[in-house]
Design an enzyme around this catalytic site. Structure first.
Site, PDB file in Angstrom:
ATOM      1  CG  ASP A 166      -2.078   0.950   1.141  1.00  0.00           C
ATOM      2  OD1 ASP A 166      -3.064   0.660   0.432  1.00  0.00           O
ATOM      3  OD2 ASP A 166      -1.978   2.014   1.771  1.00  0.00           O
ATOM      4  CE1 TYR A 293      -4.425   6.887  -0.965  1.00  0.00           C
ATOM      5  CE2 TYR A 293      -4.126   7.520   1.332  1.00  0.00           C
ATOM      6  CZ  TYR A 293      -4.400   6.553   0.380  1.00  0.00           C
ATOM      7  OH  TYR A 293      -4.662   5.269   0.765  1.00  0.00           O
ATOM      8  CG  HIS A 347      -4.764  -4.090   1.191  1.00  0.00           C
ATOM      9  ND1 HIS A 347      -4.094  -3.817   0.020  1.00  0.00           N
ATOM     10  CD2 HIS A 347      -4.617  -2.982   1.971  1.00  0.00           C
ATOM     11  CE1 HIS A 347      -3.584  -2.595   0.077  1.00  0.00           C
ATOM     12  NE2 HIS A 347      -3.878  -2.067   1.256  1.00  0.00           N
TER      13      HIS A 347
END
Length: 368
Positions: A166, A293, A347
């Site tokens: 990630d 982000y 994940h």
């Protein structure tokens, strides 16, 4: 380096329970299930458990069972766990989490990787903007700069290994690209996704198929990343103010990689899910975490040079509930020394399948 202990005042816990009790539920479309986002019936049950049964103090003690420290690097306070391996010659391994998880992602594999002949000195930091580190959002490359200094200047390792997925994937890739002279090997569970900038003529048929699958996923599940990358501050107000809202946003992403009945098991269990959410809540870092982000997007679209591929050996483990990229896609970014399609998991494999994940790390790093 200063020793650190998690110690959240009882007033914070009382305030949390009051906010949960006073949640204004929005209602949902009839028969919506999980098609519109986090299911309200499920969330009400979770918040009821959160208020009346979940024991933060017990989990706080668990968070404090391993040595942890803070240190200031380049003016930024970094929180990290540091657990020495018990083998004769342990390898240094830094583990980097992602979003919406935290350093807590790795708590189950600590005893699995610090025991035995093939053991590790584990360094598990909170990314800046997350958990108990400073609320400073940085790009993945800037975090890699801090990790390199932490490992070499602060802890004194001449060479070390790194693993992550990630957001942690971006940090680990940047470490390999920027500091190959100190990297022994890296391990990743993803390597990045097509962004429409690739030359189709250079892509294999498998890569083109992968790009189409990612595009479809982006349209159906990628809203969170677009919001984080463009308007992170707008969503931060509500998430920082409402614990139910915070849980709903985080769970909506977890659900994207698991069926509804697997949400809790995919994250290791109900208590693990809530403890991870609690780390965001008690530190008030949801806003700074999603700003990462934006930091990465600004770097990407601002014309900065992409990390260069290096010769640092890379192990890749693709879990079945992750985007199934082909090996040639990984080879664009890293020097693939091992590429495995795993039989189960998703994940958050370190939480869901700790023994499988720990075995994969040990097998790769001790053969690289």
């Amino acid at each position: 380096m200063e020793p650190f202990t998690v110690n959240i005042p009882e007033t914070v816990i009382s305030d949390l329970k009051n906010r949960l009790q006073n949640t204004r539920w929005p209602g949902e479309a009839e028969g919506a299930g999980w098609n519109y986002g986090t299911n309200e019936t499920y969330l009400k049950g979770l918040t009821e458990y959160w208020m009346n049964e979940y024991d933060w103090k017990m989990h706080e003690q668990q968070l404090n069972q391993h040595p942890q420290y803070t240190v200031r690097i380049n003016g930024i306070l970094i929180h990290f766990q540091y657990i020495r391996g018990k083998g004769p010659d342990p390898k240094a391994l830094i583990l980097t989490h992602g979003w919406p998880d935290s350093y807590y992602r790795f708590h189950k594999i600590i005893p699995l990787l610090t025991e035995g002949e093939q053991s590790f000195d584990l360094i598990i930091p909170s990314i800046p903007g997350f958990g108990f580190s400073d609320k400073t959002a940085l790009s993945s490359g800037e975090v890699a700069d801090l990790w390199k200094r932490l490992m070499t200047d602060i802890l004194g390792y001449e060479k070390f290994c790194a693993a992550g997925g990630d957001i942690g994937m971006g940090v680990v890739k940047a470490l390999a690209s920027k500091y190959p002279e100190v990297m022994e090997a890296v391990h990743l569970t993803d390597v990045g996704y097509p962004r429409g900038q690739e030359d189709p003529a250079s892509m294999s048929e498998d890569e083109k198929e992968f790009a189409q699958l990612v595009q479809q996923w982006w349209y159906s599940e990628g809203a969170y990343a677009m919001v984080h990358s463009t308007k992170p501050q707008s969503i931060a107000y509500g998430l920082n103010d409402s614990p139910a809202g915070l849980a709903a946003w985080i769970i909506s992403f977890i659900n994207a990689g698991a069926s509804p009945e697997m949400i809790e098991t995919a994250f290791g269990g109900r208590d693990e899910l809530l403890t991870n959410i609690m780390i965001y809540w008690v530190t008030q870092t949801i806003g700074s975490s999603v700003r990462m982000y934006k930091a990465d997007a600004s770097t990407l679209w601002g014309g900065a040079q992409a990390p260069q591929k290096t010769n640092v050996p890379a192990g890749i483990a693709v879990f079945p509930r992750e985007a199934q990229f082909p090996e040639e896609w990984a080879e664009r970014f890293v020097n693939v020394a091992s590429f495995k399609k795993m039989n189960e998991g998703g994940h958050f494999a370190a939480l869901e399948l700790p023994q499988v994940f720990a075995n994969e790390l040990r097998t790769f790093f001790y053969s690289a």
